[in-house]
Design a protein around this motif. Structure first.
Motif, PDB file in Angstrom:
ATOM      1  N   LEU A  54      72.459  -4.484   2.708  1.00 44.06           N
ATOM      2  CA  LEU A  54      72.843  -3.495   1.674  1.00 44.06           C
ATOM      3  C   LEU A  54      71.790  -3.336   0.541  1.00 44.06           C
ATOM      4  CD1 LEU A  54      75.293  -2.243   0.113  1.00 44.06           C
ATOM      5  CD2 LEU A  54      75.601  -4.434  -0.855  1.00 44.06           C
ATOM      6  N   ARG A  55      71.539  -1.868   0.365  1.00 42.59           N
ATOM      7  CA  ARG A  55      70.396  -1.502  -0.739  1.00 42.59           C
ATOM      8  C   ARG A  55      71.099  -0.592  -1.688  1.00 42.59           C
ATOM      9  NH1 ARG A  55      65.399   0.480   2.703  1.00 42.59           N
ATOM     10  NH2 ARG A  55      65.215  -1.149   3.946  1.00 42.59           N
ATOM     11  N   LEU A  56      70.665  -1.172  -3.152  1.00 42.79           N
ATOM     12  CA  LEU A  56      71.501  -0.554  -4.233  1.00 42.79           C
ATOM     13  C   LEU A  56      70.382   0.103  -4.912  1.00 42.79           C
ATOM     14  CD1 LEU A  56      73.915  -3.400  -5.425  1.00 42.79           C
ATOM     15  CD2 LEU A  56      74.561  -1.030  -3.972  1.00 42.79           C
ATOM     16  N   GLY A  57      70.631   1.118  -5.389  1.00 42.08           N
ATOM     17  CA  GLY A  57      69.392   1.705  -6.529  1.00 42.08           C
ATOM     18  C   GLY A  57      69.820   2.539  -7.619  1.00 42.08           C
ATOM     19  N   LEU A  58      69.586   2.297  -8.774  1.00 44.17           N
ATOM     20  CA  LEU A  58      69.891   2.988  -9.769  1.00 44.17           C
ATOM     21  C   LEU A  58      68.863   3.756 -10.726  1.00 44.17           C
ATOM     22  CD1 LEU A  58      72.260   3.563 -12.151  1.00 44.17           C
ATOM     23  CD2 LEU A  58      71.485   1.597 -13.293  1.00 44.17           C
ATOM     24  N   SER A  59      68.763   5.247 -10.900  1.00 49.45           N
ATOM     25  CA  SER A  59      67.876   6.062 -11.239  1.00 49.45           C
ATOM     26  C   SER A  59      68.567   6.978 -12.347  1.00 49.45           C
ATOM     27  CB  SER A  59      67.374   6.593 -10.073  1.00 49.45           C
ATOM     28  OG  SER A  59      68.307   7.806  -9.866  1.00 49.45           O
ATOM     29  N   GLN A  60      67.644   7.204 -13.429  1.00 47.43           N
ATOM     30  CA  GLN A  60      67.881   8.197 -14.440  1.00 47.43           C
ATOM     31  C   GLN A  60      66.585   8.710 -14.659  1.00 47.43           C
ATOM     32  OE1 GLN A  60      70.568   8.173 -16.916  1.00 47.43           O
ATOM     33  NE2 GLN A  60      69.264  10.072 -17.282  1.00 47.43           N
ATOM     34  N   SER A  61      66.923  10.170 -14.407  1.00 48.35           N
ATOM     35  CA  SER A  61      65.792  11.240 -14.669  1.00 48.35           C
ATOM     36  C   SER A  61      65.575  11.492 -16.193  1.00 48.35           C
ATOM     37  CB  SER A  61      66.351  12.541 -14.041  1.00 48.35           C
ATOM     38  OG  SER A  61      66.410  12.148 -12.536  1.00 48.35           O
ATOM     39  N   LEU A  62      64.274  11.220 -16.515  1.00 48.04           N
ATOM     40  CA  LEU A  62      64.141  11.869 -17.684  1.00 48.04           C
ATOM     41  C   LEU A  62      63.113  13.077 -17.540  1.00 48.04           C
ATOM     42  CD1 LEU A  62      62.306   8.319 -18.488  1.00 48.04           C
ATOM     43  CD2 LEU A  62      64.253   9.132 -19.319  1.00 48.04           C
ATOM     44  N   ASN A  63      63.579  13.965 -18.840  1.00 48.40           N
ATOM     45  CA  ASN A  63      62.949  15.320 -18.966  1.00 48.40           C
ATOM     46  C   ASN A  63      61.629  15.355 -19.776  1.00 48.40           C
ATOM     47  OD1 ASN A  63      62.667  17.905 -19.259  1.00 48.40           O
ATOM     48  ND2 ASN A  63      65.049  18.443 -19.352  1.00 48.40           N
ATOM     49  N   LEU A  64      60.774  15.437 -19.151  1.00 47.38           N
ATOM     50  CA  LEU A  64      59.475  15.815 -19.992  1.00 47.38           C
ATOM     51  C   LEU A  64      58.976  17.155 -20.547  1.00 47.38           C
ATOM     52  CD1 LEU A  64      57.467  13.159 -17.724  1.00 47.38           C
ATOM     53  CD2 LEU A  64      58.832  12.641 -19.939  1.00 47.38           C
ATOM     54  N   SER A  65      59.877  18.112 -20.145  1.00 50.13           N
ATOM     55  CA  SER A  65      59.510  19.372 -20.414  1.00 50.13           C
ATOM     56  C   SER A  65      60.178  20.007 -21.546  1.00 50.13           C
ATOM     57  CB  SER A  65      60.340  20.185 -19.201  1.00 50.13           C
ATOM     58  OG  SER A  65      61.433  20.146 -19.139  1.00 50.13           O
ATOM     59  N   GLY A  66      60.579  19.031 -22.426  1.00 46.45           N
ATOM     60  CA  GLY A  66      61.266  19.375 -23.755  1.00 46.45           C
ATOM     61  C   GLY A  66      62.788  20.059 -23.653  1.00 46.45           C
ATOM     62  N   GLN A  67      63.307  19.809 -22.743  1.00 51.29           N
ATOM     63  CA  GLN A  67      64.781  20.626 -22.466  1.00 51.29           C
ATOM     64  C   GLN A  67      65.837  19.874 -23.659  1.00 51.29           C
ATOM     65  OE1 GLN A  67      66.551  20.085 -18.745  1.00 51.29           O
ATOM     66  NE2 GLN A  67      68.252  21.351 -19.317  1.00 51.29           N
ATOM     67  N   THR A  68      65.547  18.539 -24.041  1.00 51.94           N
ATOM     68  CA  THR A  68      66.303  17.779 -24.683  1.00 51.94           C
ATOM     69  C   THR A  68      66.303  18.424 -26.414  1.00 51.94           C
ATOM     70  OG1 THR A  68      66.279  15.869 -23.370  1.00 51.94           O
ATOM     71  CG2 THR A  68      67.073  15.462 -25.837  1.00 51.94           C
ATOM     72  N   SER A  69      65.007  18.605 -26.795  1.00 51.49           N
ATOM     73  CA  SER A  69      64.701  19.119 -27.956  1.00 51.49           C
ATOM     74  C   SER A  69      65.224  20.494 -28.154  1.00 51.49           C
ATOM     75  CB  SER A  69      63.426  18.857 -28.397  1.00 51.49           C
ATOM     76  OG  SER A  69      62.409  19.508 -27.427  1.00 51.49           O
ATOM     77  N   ALA A  70      64.918  21.336 -27.093  1.00 55.10           N
ATOM     78  CA  ALA A  70      65.504  22.672 -27.105  1.00 55.10           C
ATOM     79  C   ALA A  70      67.066  22.702 -27.216  1.00 55.10           C
ATOM     80  CB  ALA A  70      64.952  23.470 -25.807  1.00 55.10           C
ATOM     81  N   ARG A  71      67.663  22.001 -26.292  1.00 56.33           N
ATOM     82  CA  ARG A  71      69.034  21.799 -26.577  1.00 56.33           C
ATOM     83  C   ARG A  71      69.666  21.521 -27.880  1.00 56.33           C
ATOM     84  NH1 ARG A  71      72.831  17.771 -22.971  1.00 56.33           N
ATOM     85  NH2 ARG A  71      71.963  16.292 -24.362  1.00 56.33           N
ATOM     86  N   ALA A  72      68.863  20.290 -28.685  1.00 54.98           N
ATOM     87  CA  ALA A  72      69.269  20.047 -29.987  1.00 54.98           C
ATOM     88  C   ALA A  72      68.997  21.522 -30.865  1.00 54.98           C
ATOM     89  CB  ALA A  72      68.340  19.112 -30.407  1.00 54.98           C
ATOM     90  N   ARG A  73      68.008  22.055 -30.626  1.00 52.99           N
ATOM     91  CA  ARG A  73      67.600  23.281 -31.534  1.00 52.99           C
ATOM     92  C   ARG A  73      68.475  24.558 -31.259  1.00 52.99           C
ATOM     93  NH1 ARG A  73      62.580  22.156 -30.018  1.00 52.99           N
ATOM     94  NH2 ARG A  73      62.267  24.221 -28.428  1.00 52.99           N
ATOM     95  N   ALA A  74      69.264  24.552 -30.244  1.00 49.43           N
ATOM     96  CA  ALA A  74      70.012  25.635 -29.860  1.00 49.43           C
ATOM     97  C   ALA A  74      71.449  25.486 -30.364  1.00 49.43           C
ATOM     98  CB  ALA A  74      70.270  25.704 -28.421  1.00 49.43           C
ATOM     99  N   LEU A  75      71.764  23.965 -30.270  1.00 51.90           N
ATOM    100  CA  LEU A  75      72.941  23.569 -30.779  1.00 51.90           C
ATOM    101  C   LEU A  75      73.010  23.581 -32.456  1.00 51.90           C
ATOM    102  CD1 LEU A  75      73.820  20.397 -28.938  1.00 51.90           C
ATOM    103  CD2 LEU A  75      75.083  22.570 -28.958  1.00 51.90           C
ATOM    104  N   GLU A  76      71.827  23.302 -32.955  1.00 53.02           N
ATOM    105  CA  GLU A  76      71.722  23.574 -34.630  1.00 53.02           C
ATOM    106  C   GLU A  76      71.696  25.025 -35.044  1.00 53.02           C
ATOM    107  OE1 GLU A  76      71.766  22.781 -38.272  1.00 53.02           O
ATOM    108  OE2 GLU A  76      71.933  21.251 -36.801  1.00 53.02           O
ATOM    109  N   SER A  77      71.380  25.791 -34.066  1.00 55.62           N
ATOM    110  CA  SER A  77      71.083  27.375 -34.289  1.00 55.62           C
ATOM    111  C   SER A  77      72.664  27.825 -34.188  1.00 55.62           C
ATOM    112  CB  SER A  77      70.302  28.012 -33.457  1.00 55.62           C
ATOM    113  OG  SER A  77      69.032  27.885 -33.699  1.00 55.62           O
ATOM    114  N   GLU A  78      73.244  27.424 -33.191  1.00 53.85           N
ATOM    115  CA  GLU A  78      74.806  27.621 -33.038  1.00 53.85           C
ATOM    116  C   GLU A  78      75.822  27.394 -34.240  1.00 53.85           C
ATOM    117  OE1 GLU A  78      78.247  26.831 -29.845  1.00 53.85           O
ATOM    118  OE2 GLU A  78      76.256  26.825 -29.212  1.00 53.85           O
TER     119      GLU A  78
END
Length: 135
Positions: A76-100
């Motif tokens: 049995l093999r188990l794996g857990l992964s979490q992708s991290l966004n390095l392209s600035g999508q998180t900050s862009a989403r925060a700016r878009a929500l603030e603008s909205e």
């Protein structure tokens, strides 16, 4: 638009006179203005509860069977992964929500001012009619 606002003024205090300040205070109690203000609060609450991660974690489960000469049995093999966004999508989403959020707030303010203007015009129209009847 004049008639419903005039009716709102008349329904507010049918036996006593409504002052200009009271009429303007009623503008904030109009259904559209209250709904717009509530939309801003709901949007801010939703924005505060939003995760900073843009992708969900992934759990990988690989059941199998080993069949080597020296080793046999379940594997049995188990794996857990979490992708991290390095392209600035998180900050862009925060700016878009603030603008909205700012847009919703501006729309609510515009609606409040529009209602105040309409109520002021309705009050002045009723006041002018009252003055005309007195003379």
């Amino acid at each position: 638009m004049f008639v419903p606002l005039a009716a709102l003024l008349l329904a507010a205090a049918p036996t006593e006179a409504v002052t200009f300040e009271q009429a303007l205070a009623l503008a904030g109690q109009a259904p559209g203005a209250e709904g717009a203000a509530r939309a801003v609060l709901v949007h801010r609450a939703e924005q505060a509860g939003l995760s900073s991660l843009t992708l969900n974690p992934q759990l990988l489960v690989e059941p199998g069977y080993r069949q080597r000469q020296d080793e046999r049995g379940a594997d049995l093999r188990l794996g857990l992964s979490q992708s991290l966004n390095l392209s600035g999508q998180t900050s862009a989403r925060a700016r878009a929500l603030e603008s909205e959020s700012q847009l919703l707030q501006a729309e609510a303010q515009a609606l409040r001012l529009e209602r105040r203007l309409a109520l002021a015009e309705a009050w002045l129209g009723l006041w002018a009619a009252e003055q005309a009847v007195r003379q």
